[in-house]
Design an enzyme around this catalytic site. Sequence first.
Site, short mmCIF file in Angstrom:
data_model
loop_
_atom_site.label_atom_id
_atom_site.label_comp_id
_atom_site.label_asym_id
_atom_site.label_seq_id
_atom_site.Cartn_x
_atom_site.Cartn_y
_atom_site.Cartn_z
N TRP A 486 26.96 -23.27 82.01
CA TRP A 486 26.95 -21.97 82.48
C TRP A 486 26.93 -20.94 81.28
O TRP A 486 26.25 -19.97 81.44
CB TRP A 486 28.25 -21.51 83.15
N ASP A 488 25.27 -20.38 78.04
CA ASP A 488 24.48 -20.99 77.22
C ASP A 488 24.44 -20.71 75.79
O ASP A 488 23.75 -21.14 75.08
CB ASP A 488 23.00 -20.17 77.58
N GLY A 705 25.07 -12.49 89.40
CA GLY A 705 26.05 -13.40 90.17
C GLY A 705 27.17 -12.49 90.51
O GLY A 705 27.87 -13.00 91.29
#
Length: 797
Positions: A486, A488, A705
Amino acid sequence: MQYGYFDDKNKEYVIERPDTPESWSNYLGSTEYGAIITNNAGGYSFYNSAADGRFLRLRPNTIPMDQPGRYIYLHDRDSKDYWSTSWQPVGKPLDKYKTVCRHGTAYTIISSAYNNILTETCYFVPLGDRFECWNLKVKSTDNKKRRLRLFTYAEYTGHWNLWMDIVNLQYTQYIMAMKVVDNIIDHGTNVNQPFNPDDPEEGGQGRHSFLGIAGAEISGYDTDRRKFIGPYRSYHNPLVVEQGECTNSIATSDNGCGTLQVDIELDPGEEKELTVVMGLGTAEEHGKKAVKEYSKAEKAHEEFVKLRNHWHNRLQGMSVETPDEELNSMLNMWSPYNCLITYAWSRAASLVYNGERNGLGYRDTVQDILGVLHSIPEEAIKRLELMITGQVSTGGAMPVVRPFSHKPGKEPAPAEEEYRSDDCLWLFNTIPAYVKETGDISFYEKVLSYADKGEDTVLGHLRRAIEFNLERSGNHNLPCGLFADWNDCLMLGHDGESVFVTFQLRYALSTYIEICDLLNKQNEAEWALSYLEKLDENIEHYAWDGDWYLRAYRWDGMKFGSKDCDEGKIWLNPQTWSVLSGHAKGEKALRVLRQVKEKLFTDYGIMVCDPPYVKTDLGVIKAPLFNAGTKENGGIFCHTQGWAVMAEAMQGNGTQAYAYFRAFMPAAYNTKAEIRQIEPYVYCQSTHSKYSPRFGNSRLPWLSGAATWAFYSASQYIMGIRPEYHGITIDPCIPANWKKLKITRRFRGKMLNITIQNPHKKEKGIARLQVNGTFIEGNCIPVGILKENNAVEAIME
């Protein structure tokens, strides 16, 4: 500073000052024909893909950020003065030029008033069509006759692939061929080649778009950008507009534009109307058809009403009435609308996401579906099935699924070093949420293909996802981080271990047990329980750091997120997910949440970690590539904020949950827009934290998100309306000073009209629940007792 306001009745955000700190944008169209438009008519249009289907050009990272766009210029044939129907690009002085922009559901209306001329332009894409309309009204409030000349401006790409158009000029400057057919402009590229619209990734195909005007006589045109703009000029002072007459240029190679000229004469008080139509296809066929269809203005009005009603119907799944008007504006319109747009375009098309991401990122898209299940479950299930078929037979996932070319069962599996450890664990949030929303328990038994080979039931896909992480565990028997977990930026190495993913795996195991109990699959439930118990032991032994949970272990055992670290001592995700997963309970849950509040919370949201990385080597973590206090380097990453809201609500802390929510809620900054700078009506990816001199500035709006988890946390944890397999739970967690709230919720075709009273200033806990006059035990309403319309009365104590 305030630039606009929420018009809740019309479901619009109204911008009264055009000089917004950033370009404030909206979306037009569908996933077939898409478009971005701003409060100053900037933006671009594309077919299927913003990367491979771009036909209207946008120059990224300019000032302002939205140029060029969909412009209409007006030239006064007597005074020789000129302006644009949107403030930009001409930019007349605001003491003389007045304008209002109304961003709505897939439409934008820009009105202007200058020198006794009023204009109103309504931009929208008719439902089911592959073209857009600019419906324009021009009215004179003068006491004399006005003679005006109108010019459209659209700047075309030399190639429909973004990179080719912007970078590969030695090729794309030689493939455009413009023409005018019966006063309709035809923009063609690679015109000697056949058109293959079913394969947008085929770069060498011939492609066409058109631009025409319905309801007006054309008196001139230009299709050569250089001729229209003029040497050493720009969009604010194009030569043709200044001189007041088109040159009738035809562009071959170089750069094309779409300019049609219309003469308008207005008596005092007179109004005239026309509709610009621009879209896919040839002028000869598609352009002529569109111009004929919209020859009468009533057609544009009818299609606009259809579009607005369509989108308003999509927003009817839930509405609220709370003491916070700004929260109401978000939850009743902008938050679900933001979720719908993010669901549609993932991270593929905005003013910032400019086409570099071509497809649906697996982890992002599976989460995005959560935000639309209450409103469009029939559409969402198709996307969910698509993403399930993006899981490969190992249990991992393709990093990106391209819906326009995806072939389940025939896709190459990623190499081992390309897997992300969190991808398929998000299925445990979204698949049960879909089943609980719809009651379609049989979905768990539906057989779907893997991306590469084989097939399985949905339940089998879920088990394979768990096995994928169990089979890839490190030295402490915690799930490996693989390529990324999640975040990176973390350089864990394939065999490093992620505590965040550990808690995701714990959530997955407990969710799998719940599903298997529902389906009477006890052997499966026992299998999962045995791993859950072992995992809990390993978490206690290896993930707890004394006051909070570690973030991760590198492959060589180096810790991330420990009190012993100089930088990145504490991270947000493992703390919140320790609670969400059900591992941290009671005093330990309260303890880690206190650490979040004390060490990570700021006025504008919760930082992803603290302190940021400045000295740490890039071989350890990539975070120092970012300035301190931005993005993954101690910034306020908005995706994560909803998880903190949910964790506090699970502990009954309504006041704190709400404080966290308002800290990153866009509407809370409507009256201080100079701080946040971007749109005050949609969520964003990140905000600068206290370590940045830009503290409070936010960036990358719309596609994040954050939109999904904001709506999910507010609707299901603050409002507390949560679908269950056999009913719907009423479990609000609110500030103690809220005395009352009302909620309407559509659930499985039934409407619930919910009133929650809080006479004793509680934050959580339903003491009495009454449905249609009948008291029920507990706080979960069985679906079997629901009627078409239901009156629900709840009292908190």
